[in-house]
Design an enzyme around this catalytic site. Structure first.
Site, PDB file in Angstrom:
ATOM      1  N   SER A  48     -21.101  -8.135 -34.920  1.00  0.00           N
ATOM      2  CA  SER A  48     -21.912  -8.795 -35.951  1.00  0.00           C
ATOM      3  C   SER A  48     -23.137  -9.422 -35.302  1.00  0.00           C
ATOM      4  O   SER A  48     -23.001 -10.314 -34.442  1.00  0.00           O
ATOM      5  CB  SER A  48     -21.109  -9.900 -36.646  1.00  0.00           C
ATOM      6  OG  SER A  48     -22.007 -10.779 -37.308  1.00  0.00           O
ATOM      7  N   HIS A  84     -22.641  -4.569 -37.501  1.00  0.00           N
ATOM      8  CA  HIS A  84     -22.362  -5.349 -38.716  1.00  0.00           C
ATOM      9  C   HIS A  84     -23.522  -6.293 -38.969  1.00  0.00           C
ATOM     10  O   HIS A  84     -23.938  -7.043 -38.072  1.00  0.00           O
ATOM     11  CB  HIS A  84     -21.058  -6.138 -38.521  1.00  0.00           C
ATOM     12  CG  HIS A  84     -20.537  -6.808 -39.733  1.00  0.00           C
ATOM     13  ND1 HIS A  84     -19.952  -6.133 -40.790  1.00  0.00           N
ATOM     14  CD2 HIS A  84     -20.515  -8.124 -40.070  1.00  0.00           C
ATOM     15  CE1 HIS A  84     -19.578  -7.010 -41.713  1.00  0.00           C
ATOM     16  NE2 HIS A  84     -19.899  -8.210 -41.297  1.00  0.00           N
ATOM     17  N   ASP A 101     -24.857  -9.205 -41.224  1.00  0.00           N
ATOM     18  CA  ASP A 101     -24.429 -10.258 -42.163  1.00  0.00           C
ATOM     19  C   ASP A 101     -25.598 -10.855 -42.923  1.00  0.00           C
ATOM     20  O   ASP A 101     -26.423 -11.569 -42.351  1.00  0.00           O
ATOM     21  CB  ASP A 101     -23.724 -11.377 -41.381  1.00  0.00           C
ATOM     22  CG  ASP A 101     -22.291 -11.021 -41.034  1.00  0.00           C
ATOM     23  OD1 ASP A 101     -21.877 -11.263 -39.885  1.00  0.00           O
ATOM     24  OD2 ASP A 101     -21.588 -10.491 -41.916  1.00  0.00           O
ATOM     25  N   MET A 134     -26.932 -13.433 -45.598  1.00  0.00           N
ATOM     26  CA  MET A 134     -26.525 -14.692 -46.222  1.00  0.00           C
ATOM     27  C   MET A 134     -27.718 -15.316 -46.952  1.00  0.00           C
ATOM     28  O   MET A 134     -28.824 -15.367 -46.416  1.00  0.00           O
ATOM     29  CB  MET A 134     -26.022 -15.668 -45.158  1.00  0.00           C
ATOM     30  CG  MET A 134     -24.824 -15.134 -44.381  1.00  0.00           C
ATOM     31  SD  MET A 134     -24.312 -16.289 -43.093  1.00  0.00           S
ATOM     32  CE  MET A 134     -22.898 -15.404 -42.437  1.00  0.00           C
ATOM     33  N   HIS A 194     -23.156  -6.370 -44.836  1.00  0.00           N
ATOM     34  CA  HIS A 194     -22.219  -7.255 -45.540  1.00  0.00           C
ATOM     35  C   HIS A 194     -23.033  -8.248 -46.343  1.00  0.00           C
ATOM     36  O   HIS A 194     -23.645  -9.156 -45.774  1.00  0.00           O
ATOM     37  CB  HIS A 194     -21.335  -7.959 -44.495  1.00  0.00           C
ATOM     38  CG  HIS A 194     -20.432  -8.997 -45.080  1.00  0.00           C
ATOM     39  ND1 HIS A 194     -19.733  -9.893 -44.297  1.00  0.00           N
ATOM     40  CD2 HIS A 194     -20.118  -9.305 -46.352  1.00  0.00           C
ATOM     41  CE1 HIS A 194     -19.026 -10.701 -45.069  1.00  0.00           C
ATOM     42  NE2 HIS A 194     -19.246 -10.362 -46.326  1.00  0.00           N
ATOM     43  N   MET A 206     -23.479 -11.303 -48.430  1.00  0.00           N
ATOM     44  CA  MET A 206     -22.933 -12.577 -48.885  1.00  0.00           C
ATOM     45  C   MET A 206     -24.034 -13.242 -49.719  1.00  0.00           C
ATOM     46  O   MET A 206     -24.672 -14.227 -49.311  1.00  0.00           O
ATOM     47  CB  MET A 206     -22.541 -13.449 -47.676  1.00  0.00           C
ATOM     48  CG  MET A 206     -21.298 -12.921 -46.975  1.00  0.00           C
ATOM     49  SD  MET A 206     -21.073 -13.571 -45.313  1.00  0.00           S
ATOM     50  CE  MET A 206     -22.086 -12.410 -44.398  1.00  0.00           C
ATOM     51  N   MET A 232     -11.921 -10.525 -45.385  1.00  0.00           N
ATOM     52  CA  MET A 232     -12.386 -11.664 -44.594  1.00  0.00           C
ATOM     53  C   MET A 232     -11.189 -12.392 -44.002  1.00  0.00           C
ATOM     54  O   MET A 232     -10.246 -12.737 -44.725  1.00  0.00           O
ATOM     55  CB  MET A 232     -13.190 -12.627 -45.461  1.00  0.00           C
ATOM     56  CG  MET A 232     -14.516 -12.096 -45.988  1.00  0.00           C
ATOM     57  SD  MET A 232     -15.619 -11.533 -44.693  1.00  0.00           S
ATOM     58  CE  MET A 232     -15.902 -13.059 -43.795  1.00  0.00           C
ATOM     59  N   GLY A 257     -19.700 -17.291 -44.058  1.00  0.00           N
ATOM     60  CA  GLY A 257     -20.882 -18.148 -43.909  1.00  0.00           C
ATOM     61  C   GLY A 257     -21.266 -18.414 -42.471  1.00  0.00           C
ATOM     62  O   GLY A 257     -22.421 -18.733 -42.181  1.00  0.00           O
ATOM     63  N   PHE A 258     -20.314 -18.241 -41.531  1.00  0.00           N
ATOM     64  CA  PHE A 258     -20.627 -18.604 -40.150  1.00  0.00           C
ATOM     65  C   PHE A 258     -19.871 -17.703 -39.163  1.00  0.00           C
ATOM     66  O   PHE A 258     -18.753 -17.260 -39.453  1.00  0.00           O
ATOM     67  CB  PHE A 258     -20.247 -20.073 -39.882  1.00  0.00           C
ATOM     68  CG  PHE A 258     -20.951 -21.034 -40.811  1.00  0.00           C
ATOM     69  CD1 PHE A 258     -20.349 -21.419 -42.007  1.00  0.00           C
ATOM     70  CD2 PHE A 258     -22.224 -21.502 -40.521  1.00  0.00           C
ATOM     71  CE1 PHE A 258     -20.996 -22.271 -42.892  1.00  0.00           C
ATOM     72  CE2 PHE A 258     -22.887 -22.362 -41.396  1.00  0.00           C
ATOM     73  CZ  PHE A 258     -22.271 -22.746 -42.587  1.00  0.00           C
ATOM     74  N   GLY A 259     -20.463 -17.490 -37.999  1.00  0.00           N
ATOM     75  CA  GLY A 259     -19.741 -16.845 -36.908  1.00  0.00           C
ATOM     76  C   GLY A 259     -18.968 -17.901 -36.129  1.00  0.00           C
ATOM     77  O   GLY A 259     -19.143 -19.103 -36.345  1.00  0.00           O
ATOM     78  N   GLY A 260     -18.105 -17.449 -35.223  1.00  0.00           N
ATOM     79  CA  GLY A 260     -17.409 -18.368 -34.323  1.00  0.00           C
ATOM     80  C   GLY A 260     -16.279 -19.163 -34.938  1.00  0.00           C
ATOM     81  O   GLY A 260     -15.828 -20.159 -34.360  1.00  0.00           O
ATOM     82  N   ASP A 266     -12.811  -8.989 -40.827  1.00  0.00           N
ATOM     83  CA  ASP A 266     -14.051  -9.647 -40.424  1.00  0.00           C
ATOM     84  C   ASP A 266     -13.866 -11.154 -40.309  1.00  0.00           C
ATOM     85  O   ASP A 266     -13.643 -11.830 -41.309  1.00  0.00           O
ATOM     86  CB  ASP A 266     -15.121  -9.336 -41.498  1.00  0.00           C
ATOM     87  CG  ASP A 266     -16.457  -9.954 -41.187  1.00  0.00           C
ATOM     88  OD1 ASP A 266     -17.366  -9.827 -42.034  1.00  0.00           O
ATOM     89  OD2 ASP A 266     -16.619 -10.555 -40.108  1.00  0.00           O
ATOM     90  N   GLY A 267     -13.931 -11.626 -39.050  1.00  0.00           N
ATOM     91  CA  GLY A 267     -13.934 -13.080 -38.864  1.00  0.00           C
ATOM     92  C   GLY A 267     -12.868 -13.549 -37.897  1.00  0.00           C
ATOM     93  O   GLY A 267     -11.675 -13.379 -38.149  1.00  0.00           O
ATOM     94  N   GLY A 268     -13.321 -14.116 -36.772  1.00  0.00           N
ATOM     95  CA  GLY A 268     -12.376 -14.698 -35.822  1.00  0.00           C
ATOM     96  C   GLY A 268     -11.566 -13.687 -35.045  1.00  0.00           C
ATOM     97  O   GLY A 268     -10.516 -14.011 -34.482  1.00  0.00           O
ATOM     98  N   GLY A 326     -18.163 -10.832 -33.720  1.00  0.00           N
ATOM     99  CA  GLY A 326     -19.478 -11.415 -33.446  1.00  0.00           C
ATOM    100  C   GLY A 326     -19.453 -12.183 -32.131  1.00  0.00           C
ATOM    101  O   GLY A 326     -19.825 -11.678 -31.068  1.00  0.00           O
ATOM    102  N   SER A 327     -18.917 -13.395 -32.189  1.00  0.00           N
ATOM    103  CA  SER A 327     -18.910 -14.254 -30.994  1.00  0.00           C
ATOM    104  C   SER A 327     -18.058 -13.670 -29.869  1.00  0.00           C
ATOM    105  O   SER A 327     -18.356 -13.885 -28.692  1.00  0.00           O
ATOM    106  CB  SER A 327     -18.409 -15.657 -31.363  1.00  0.00           C
ATOM    107  OG  SER A 327     -17.178 -15.564 -32.085  1.00  0.00           O
TER     108      SER A 327
HETATM  109  C1  DX5 Z   1     -18.947 -14.560 -41.529  1.00  0.00           C
HETATM  110  C2  DX5 Z   1     -19.411 -13.135 -41.238  1.00  0.00           C
HETATM  111  C3  DX5 Z   1     -18.727 -12.536 -40.036  1.00  0.00           C
HETATM  112  C4  DX5 Z   1     -18.993 -13.285 -38.728  1.00  0.00           C
HETATM  113  C5  DX5 Z   1     -18.094 -12.767 -37.634  1.00  0.00           C
HETATM  114  O1  DX5 Z   1     -19.345 -14.928 -42.826  1.00  0.00           O
HETATM  115  O2  DX5 Z   1     -19.164 -12.300 -42.345  1.00  0.00           O
HETATM  116  O3  DX5 Z   1     -19.142 -11.178 -39.905  1.00  0.00           O
HETATM  117  O4  DX5 Z   1     -20.349 -13.102 -38.360  1.00  0.00           O
HETATM  118  O5  DX5 Z   1     -18.308 -13.561 -36.483  1.00  0.00           O
HETATM  119  P1  DX5 Z   1     -17.062 -13.922 -35.530  1.00  0.00           P
HETATM  120  O6  DX5 Z   1     -16.525 -12.592 -35.024  1.00  0.00           O
HETATM  121  O7  DX5 Z   1     -17.645 -14.768 -34.445  1.00  0.00           O
HETATM  122  O8  DX5 Z   1     -16.046 -14.636 -36.392  1.00  0.00           O
HETATM  123 ZN    ZN Z   2     -19.495 -10.157 -42.032  1.00  0.00          ZN
END
Ligand code: DX5
Ligand code: ZN
Length: 231
Positions: free
Chosen positions: A12, A37, A39, A41, A71, A73, A142, A147-150, A180-182, A202-203
């Protein structure tokens, strides 16, 4: 479980170095990522603001060679669907809660020549999309609140992954199942064993110093036979 060569690892770019975005995308693809990916927003559907179709167009014009997994959002979705079709998206997925007419929005994506997906938040049940499952090229689950990475992976989503895999297989669909996520090196195998074949990270990728080593480790974890896997 899916064959490991069928897996998509989708970094991401929300977690990338925005001052060198093109180089970052080139670097993760060279390191073995087979999807990017993207994102989007809007600071309305989610409490954050990222980037739009112009940035995707800049990347596709740069000659990105792997599918761009957009994606959305955002709310509403239809106008931005058309803009991302024009900008060169491969997959476009949106949250059903963000469209008044989900079937029509899916058709808008497909009529534009892109692959269509729906995104379910952790608390959104699988049943919401039951009637349009056959239309989905991608189902994105999800494993964090968007809304956020990490953020930290939400474990109860694994039950939904298992149920989604069972439903996709029961219907004989070719729908990709993306989570997707974490997602990290230490939980991705559990997500794959639950039936996912496409992984947003992502992170866990952009937060490392050696993308090739990171991606090689990820693929090694995914390809290890279950019964001999390290604990
Ligand atoms: C969150 C995004 C995810 C996020 C993933 O709203 O849809 O794609 O960027 O980042 P990580 O892998 O760090 O959770
Ligand atoms: Zn995403």
């Amino acid at each position: 479980m899916q064959a490991s060569n069928d897996f998509y690892i989708a970094p991401s770019i929300l977690s990338a170095d925005f001052t060198r975005l093109g180089e970052e995308v080139d670097a993760v693809i060279a390191a073995g990522a087979n999807m990017i990916h993207f994102d989007v927003m809007d600071n309305h559907y989610v409490p954050n603001l990222s980037f739009g179709p112009m940035v995707l167009r800049a990347l596709t014009r740069r000659g990105v060679t792997v599918p761009m997994d957009v994606h959305l959002m955002v709310e509403p979705v239809d106008d931005l669907i058309s803009e991302f079709v024009d900008a060169g998206a491969s997959f476009i997925s949106f949250h059903p809660e963000a469209s008044r007419h989900v079937d029509r929005s899916l058709e808008l994506i497909k009529n534009g020549g892109c692959k269509a997906g729906l995104v379910l938040n952790p608390a959104t049940p699988l049943g919401v999309i039951e009637h349009v499952m056959p239309k989905l090229d991608m189902l994105l689950l999800m494993s964090v609140n968007p809304g956020f990475g990490g953020q930290t992976f939400i474990p109860y989503v694994l039950d939904k992954v298992r149920a989604a895999r069972a439903r996709i297989d029961e219907l004989g669909l070719a729908t990709r199942l993306e989570v997707d996520g974490g997602i990290k090196i230490d939980n991705i195998r559990a997500v794959a064993d639950a039936g996912a074949d496409t992984f947003v990270m992502g992170s866990a990728i952009f937060g490392t110093s050696n993308y090739a080593q990171t991606l090689a480790s990820i693929r090694q974890v995914l390809s290890a036979p279950s019964e001999f896997r390290l604990a």
